[in-house]
Design a protein around this motif. Structure first.
Motif, PDB file in Angstrom:
ATOM      1  N   LEU A 138       0.816  -1.208   0.000  1.00  0.00           N
ATOM      2  CA  LEU A 138       0.000   0.000   0.000  1.00  0.00           C
ATOM      3  C   LEU A 138       0.854   1.264   0.000  1.00  0.00           C
ATOM      4  CD1 LEU A 138      -2.736  -1.021   2.597  1.00  0.00           C
ATOM      5  CD2 LEU A 138      -3.135  -0.469   0.202  1.00  0.00           C
ATOM      6  N   LEU A 139       1.995   1.197   0.656  1.00  0.00           N
ATOM      7  CA  LEU A 139       2.867   2.371   0.780  1.00  0.00           C
ATOM      8  C   LEU A 139       3.867   2.481  -0.361  1.00  0.00           C
ATOM      9  CD1 LEU A 139       3.585   2.261   4.633  1.00  0.00           C
ATOM     10  CD2 LEU A 139       1.900   3.647   3.402  1.00  0.00           C
ATOM     11  N   PHE A 140       3.779   1.561  -1.329  1.00  0.00           N
ATOM     12  CA  PHE A 140       4.706   1.535  -2.472  1.00  0.00           C
ATOM     13  C   PHE A 140       6.149   1.278  -2.041  1.00  0.00           C
ATOM     14  CE2 PHE A 140       1.067   3.855  -4.044  1.00  0.00           C
ATOM     15  CZ  PHE A 140       0.887   3.328  -5.317  1.00  0.00           C
ATOM     16  N   ILE A 141       6.315   0.738  -0.822  1.00  0.00           N
ATOM     17  CA  ILE A 141       7.657   0.296  -0.434  1.00  0.00           C
ATOM     18  C   ILE A 141       8.028  -0.932  -1.249  1.00  0.00           C
ATOM     19  CG2 ILE A 141       9.013  -0.624   1.491  1.00  0.00           C
ATOM     20  CD1 ILE A 141       7.263   1.042   3.368  1.00  0.00           C
ATOM     21  N   GLU A 142       7.056  -1.788  -1.484  1.00  0.00           N
ATOM     22  CA  GLU A 142       7.202  -2.919  -2.395  1.00  0.00           C
ATOM     23  C   GLU A 142       6.172  -2.772  -3.509  1.00  0.00           C
ATOM     24  OE1 GLU A 142       9.537  -5.072  -2.212  1.00  0.00           O
ATOM     25  OE2 GLU A 142      10.284  -4.802  -0.162  1.00  0.00           O
ATOM     26  N   LEU A 143       6.534  -3.211  -4.706  1.00  0.00           N
ATOM     27  CA  LEU A 143       5.633  -3.101  -5.853  1.00  0.00           C
ATOM     28  C   LEU A 143       4.979  -4.424  -6.211  1.00  0.00           C
ATOM     29  CD1 LEU A 143       7.767  -0.769  -8.175  1.00  0.00           C
ATOM     30  CD2 LEU A 143       6.001  -0.133  -6.497  1.00  0.00           C
ATOM     31  N   GLU A 144       5.417  -5.515  -5.567  1.00  0.00           N
ATOM     32  CA  GLU A 144       4.858  -6.834  -5.833  1.00  0.00           C
ATOM     33  C   GLU A 144       4.696  -7.576  -4.512  1.00  0.00           C
ATOM     34  OE1 GLU A 144       7.480  -8.758  -8.528  1.00  0.00           O
ATOM     35  OE2 GLU A 144       6.916  -7.525 -10.257  1.00  0.00           O
ATOM     36  N   PHE A 277       4.599   4.869   6.976  1.00  0.00           N
ATOM     37  CA  PHE A 277       4.865   5.804   5.895  1.00  0.00           C
ATOM     38  C   PHE A 277       5.724   5.160   4.822  1.00  0.00           C
ATOM     39  CE2 PHE A 277       3.870   8.388   9.525  1.00  0.00           C
ATOM     40  CZ  PHE A 277       3.093   9.407   9.002  1.00  0.00           C
ATOM     41  N   GLY A 278       5.440   5.521   3.580  1.00  0.00           N
ATOM     42  CA  GLY A 278       6.239   5.079   2.447  1.00  0.00           C
ATOM     43  C   GLY A 278       7.007   6.247   1.871  1.00  0.00           C
TER      44      GLY A 278
END
Length: 297
Positions: A138-144, A277-278
């Motif tokens: 959700l935080l775009f820390i990971e994309l998959e 937070f991302g």
């Protein structure tokens, strides 16, 4: 001058009644739909066999239907659906709220399909680690998703879970085996979007809709301030209507050419920390945040 033309009309979709004109072939077809019955478009359906001339793949239509026609009888066939599109489809902080309640046993997910969807790391169970991995997404820390797997899972529709509260109590079939094809066969599947435990995922994949749903809105207040170059400022986020909130998420946009974000500090909100937070998109001028609580706050 004239020409004689022969037109042969074939029933390739199998919509006409009557016996198969070739008694040595049969069809394998089926529907792929969510637990709620919504057909899922664009699912890749793989067909493996030792039979000659087999079309190996096809995709479902807008109703979630597929059909492999005129397959040689007497051979073995395996049908395996697969789809790896848009990991965030149907995923929001509300899913974290529901997964948290399930883990704490205050409100259980009410179907084995939803429980399977909550198993983000494919461990065969639902734990707080799944929540951590889903929040990273959700935080775009990971994309998959953390494990090399598709964003959707599929279970044979006819499968009955011996223990609905623990779908991993026994193996559940994610592909259909047909040994020695002798007649038309039906292979239907229930589609499960990983991370989506409230069934909000888009199944048609038309346009760019992400299928996430939100219940109400929460307004944050930030005091106006004139910023002077070279100085460091702390900007407080507050809300006058923070009442009975289980969770929220948003993205904050800023001009990265004018402002450098140096740190994020937790305020009075319980459970808030750096992990909410991302910061991976700071160079784009975007901060993402997601927070949830086990009790309305």
């Amino acid at each position: 001058a004239y020409a004689t033309v022969t037109v042969t009309v074939q029933d390739n979709s199998g919509v006409c009644d009557g016996p198969n004109p070739n008694p040595n072939v049969s069809d394998i077809s089926g529907d792929i739909a969510t637990e709620a019955g919504a057909g899922v478009n664009n699912v890749t359906v793989n067909l493996s066999s030792n039979a000659p001339g087999v079309m190996p793949t096809m995709t479902t239509n807008t109703d979630g239907a597929y059909a492999f026609l005129n397959l040689a009888e007497g051979y073995n066939y395996t049908v395996t659906p697969d789809m790896d599109l848009d990991p965030l489809n149907g995923v929001s902080t509300y899913d974290l709220v529901l997964i948290s309640k399930h883990i704490l046993e205050t409100e259980f997910l009410d179907s084995p399909y939803k429980i399977i969807a909550a198993d983000i790391n494919m461990s065969g169970g639902v734990t707080t680690i799944d929540m951590v991995e889903l929040r990273k997404l959700l935080l775009f820390i990971e994309l998959e998703f953390p494990v090399e797997s598709s964003t959707w899972r599929f279970v044979e529709t006819d499968h009955v879970f011996p223990n609905a509260a623990n779908p991993w109590a026994s193996l559940f079939p994610e592909e259909t085996f047909i040994n020695g094809l002798t007649q038309d066969e039906i292979a239907n599947f229930v589609a499960i979007k990983k991370g989506d435990v409230n069934g909000s995922a888009t199944t048609g994949f038309a346009g760019d809709a992400d299928g996430r749903s939100f219940n109400g809105e929460l307004i944050f207040n930030v005091a106006d301030r004139e910023l002077v170059a070279g100085n460091t400022y702390t900007v407080d986020f507050a809300s006058n209507d923070f009442n009975n909130i289980l969770g929220y998420q948003f993205s904050l946009a800023f001009d990265q050419n004018a402002i450098e974000v140096s740190d994020v500090q937790a305020g009075q909100l319980a459970g808030m920390g750096a992990g909410n937070f991302g910061m991976t998109r700071l160079n784009e001028g975007i901060i993402t945040t997601s927070w949830n609580s086990n009790k309305a706050t």
